[in-house]
Design a protein around this motif. Structure first.
Motif, short mmCIF file in Angstrom:
data_model
loop_
_atom_site.label_atom_id
_atom_site.label_comp_id
_atom_site.label_asym_id
_atom_site.label_seq_id
_atom_site.Cartn_x
_atom_site.Cartn_y
_atom_site.Cartn_z
N PRO A 138 0.85 -1.20 0.00
CA PRO A 138 0.00 0.00 0.00
C PRO A 138 0.88 1.25 0.00
O PRO A 138 1.90 1.29 0.69
CB PRO A 138 -0.79 -0.12 1.31
CG PRO A 138 -0.62 -1.54 1.75
CD PRO A 138 0.71 -1.98 1.23
N ILE A 139 0.48 2.26 -0.75
CA ILE A 139 1.35 3.43 -0.88
C ILE A 139 0.62 4.73 -0.57
O ILE A 139 0.99 5.79 -1.07
CB ILE A 139 1.98 3.52 -2.29
CG1 ILE A 139 0.89 3.55 -3.36
CG2 ILE A 139 2.93 2.36 -2.54
CD1 ILE A 139 1.43 3.86 -4.73
N ASP A 140 -0.41 4.69 0.25
CA ASP A 140 -1.10 5.91 0.62
C ASP A 140 -0.26 6.73 1.59
O ASP A 140 0.54 6.20 2.35
CB ASP A 140 -2.45 5.59 1.24
CG ASP A 140 -3.49 5.30 0.18
OD1 ASP A 140 -3.49 5.99 -0.84
OD2 ASP A 140 -4.29 4.37 0.37
N GLY A 141 -0.49 8.02 1.57
CA GLY A 141 0.23 8.94 2.43
C GLY A 141 0.21 10.32 1.79
O GLY A 141 -0.41 10.51 0.73
N PRO A 142 0.85 11.31 2.39
CA PRO A 142 0.87 12.65 1.82
C PRO A 142 1.39 12.63 0.38
O PRO A 142 2.44 12.06 0.10
CB PRO A 142 1.83 13.41 2.75
CG PRO A 142 1.76 12.65 4.04
CD PRO A 142 1.59 11.22 3.66
N TYR A 158 2.79 9.65 -5.71
CA TYR A 158 2.51 8.72 -4.62
C TYR A 158 3.75 8.46 -3.77
O TYR A 158 4.85 8.29 -4.31
CB TYR A 158 2.03 7.38 -5.18
CG TYR A 158 0.63 7.39 -5.72
CD1 TYR A 158 -0.47 7.38 -4.86
CD2 TYR A 158 0.40 7.38 -7.09
CE1 TYR A 158 -1.77 7.38 -5.36
CE2 TYR A 158 -0.90 7.37 -7.60
CZ TYR A 158 -1.97 7.37 -6.73
OH TYR A 158 -3.25 7.37 -7.23
N PRO A 159 3.60 8.40 -2.44
CA PRO A 159 4.71 7.97 -1.60
C PRO A 159 4.85 6.46 -1.66
O PRO A 159 3.87 5.74 -1.92
CB PRO A 159 4.28 8.42 -0.20
CG PRO A 159 2.78 8.34 -0.25
CD PRO A 159 2.39 8.71 -1.66
N VAL A 186 13.82 3.92 -1.28
CA VAL A 186 13.11 4.99 -1.98
C VAL A 186 12.05 5.59 -1.07
O VAL A 186 11.62 4.99 -0.09
CB VAL A 186 12.45 4.46 -3.27
CG1 VAL A 186 13.49 3.85 -4.21
CG2 VAL A 186 11.35 3.47 -2.95
N VAL A 187 11.64 6.80 -1.42
CA VAL A 187 10.58 7.49 -0.70
C VAL A 187 9.34 7.63 -1.58
O VAL A 187 8.21 7.58 -1.09
CB VAL A 187 11.06 8.89 -0.23
CG1 VAL A 187 9.92 9.68 0.41
CG2 VAL A 187 12.22 8.75 0.75
N HIS A 188 9.56 7.80 -2.89
CA HIS A 188 8.47 8.05 -3.82
C HIS A 188 8.32 6.91 -4.81
O HIS A 188 9.31 6.28 -5.21
CB HIS A 188 8.71 9.35 -4.59
CG HIS A 188 9.04 10.52 -3.71
ND1 HIS A 188 8.10 11.13 -2.92
CD2 HIS A 188 10.20 11.18 -3.51
CE1 HIS A 188 8.67 12.12 -2.26
NE2 HIS A 188 9.95 12.17 -2.59
N LEU A 189 7.09 6.68 -5.25
CA LEU A 189 6.84 5.63 -6.23
C LEU A 189 7.61 5.90 -7.52
O LEU A 189 8.09 4.96 -8.16
CB LEU A 189 5.34 5.53 -6.52
CG LEU A 189 4.93 4.44 -7.51
CD1 LEU A 189 5.21 3.05 -6.94
CD2 LEU A 189 3.45 4.57 -7.89
#
Length: 351
Positions: free
Chosen positions: A81-85, A90-91, A107-110
């Motif tokens: 799951p990659i939900d977040g700010p 996408y994070p 990594v931090v971002h998709l």
């Protein structure tokens, strides 16, 4: 929040606006990764090799989560799951550094995962995205392909994959032509039609799209008055492609996307059908309407103030009253799917 990757570097959309808008009309960009998993290919269906990146808010990712559940692939394809700010798209893990399967990268971002696959990638970093840890590359980011691979690429659709009954064949040969035609109509007029209406910056384009949405809903209402699901007495591929749009309709598309001729509650057969699918064992675990609402209303392109509404639509636990249309034919298989999800996805479902 809007942006894309150009030659491996993140670029915000900026003052020029959303590049998906052409003459006031929304044009969805084509998916760029279209490889296929299957026996006899260089992407064999090996358990643990493939990883699904999915957002709770995105309907295209939602259909992939649903089909993974229905086909009982919980122990074969891992979900991330990659939900977040929403910063730089996408994070990868709620904005925290996370390891990418099959690599030493953090990594931090998709979009950084997309660039691991192709250092010169140009395009959007969308979900769902299927990642191959064996070769450290994106396999596919087209939801239609991904759900078809989940249905067929991991073995014959009617073959048991564990000790339980075989999962349902989502596109049986006897109905394939009907399913293909129905999927195409629903996609153009409804799945994508709500976006054509919501993101339109031209009155004529908006009205054409919105009226197309309700023409499709009218057709589906008539169809579902005499049959339990779109094809037969088992939810097939068309049903699981349609469900995420209906699930979001009253809470998101009705108001935010101005598809407001009628709420879904004005369609007795369609709204009962939605509750019937929602009552499928294990399905509600993969439905997070609160996160979907937050995801959509955080988009300044359609909600510049960022204000989040307090309502989430109708109660999907209300009895669906559709048993008179015939018994469901997938009960044991869906009970097995719910049990398997509990064993393999407990941490994800609790989050």
């Amino acid at each position: 929040m809007g942006g894309r990757v150009i030659d491996g570097h993140w670029v915000e959309d900026g003052a020029a606006g959303d590049p998906r808008l052409h003459g006031g009309r929304f044009v969805r960009a084509a998916s760029l990764f279209r490889d296929r998993i299957g026996a006899g290919t260089d992407l064999p269906p090996v358990a643990g090799r493939y990883h699904l990146y999915a957002s709770w808010s995105c309907p295209w990712a939602h259909r992939a989560l649903l089909v993974r559940h229905v086909k009982r692939l919980h122990d074969r394809v891992t979900v991330h799951p990659i939900d977040g700010p929403r910063v730089q798209g996408y994070p990868a893990a709620d904005g925290r550094p996370v390891a990418v399967p099959g690599s030493d990268a953090q990594v931090v971002h998709l979009h950084q995962i997309y660039c691991l696959s192709d250092a010169t990638y140009t395009g959007r970093s969308t979900v769902p995205m299927l990642w191959d840890a064996g070769r450290c590359r994106v396999v596919n980011n087209e939801s239609a392909d991904i759900i078809d691979m989940f249905d067929r690429g991991f073995g014959r659709p009617d073959t048991a994959i564990d000790d339980g009954p075989p999962p349902p064949d989502l596109c049986p040969a006897a109905h394939e032509a009907e399913i293909e035609a129905l999927d195409a109509r629903i996609h153009g007029a409804l799945n994508n039609g709500v976006y054509l209406a919501g993101y339109a910056r031209d009155q004529a384009a908006y009205e054409a799209a919105a009226r197309g949405v309700f023409a499709m809903l009218d057709d589906l209402e008539a169809r579902l008055q005499t049959r339990r699901f779109l094809i037969d007495n088992i939810p097939r591929r068309s049903d699981w492609r349609l469900f995420p749009t209906l699930f979001r309709f009253d809470a998101i598309y009705y108001g935010l996307f101005k598809c407001n001729l009628r709420p879904l509650a004005a369609y007795p057969a369609l709204s009962g059908y939605l509750r019937d699918l929602y009552a499928t064992p294990g399905i509600r675990q993969w439905c997070r309407l609160d996160r979907a609402v937050h995801g959509y209303y955080a988009d300044p392109a359609v909600n510049p103030t960022g204000t989040i509404p307090i309502g989430l639509g109708s109660d999907l636990d209300t009895p669906h009253d559709r048993d008179h249309l015939g018994p469901r034919g997938d009960g044991p298989a869906m009970a097995a799917a719910a049990a398997m999800a509990g064993r393999h996805d407990a941490a994800i479902l609790a989050g």
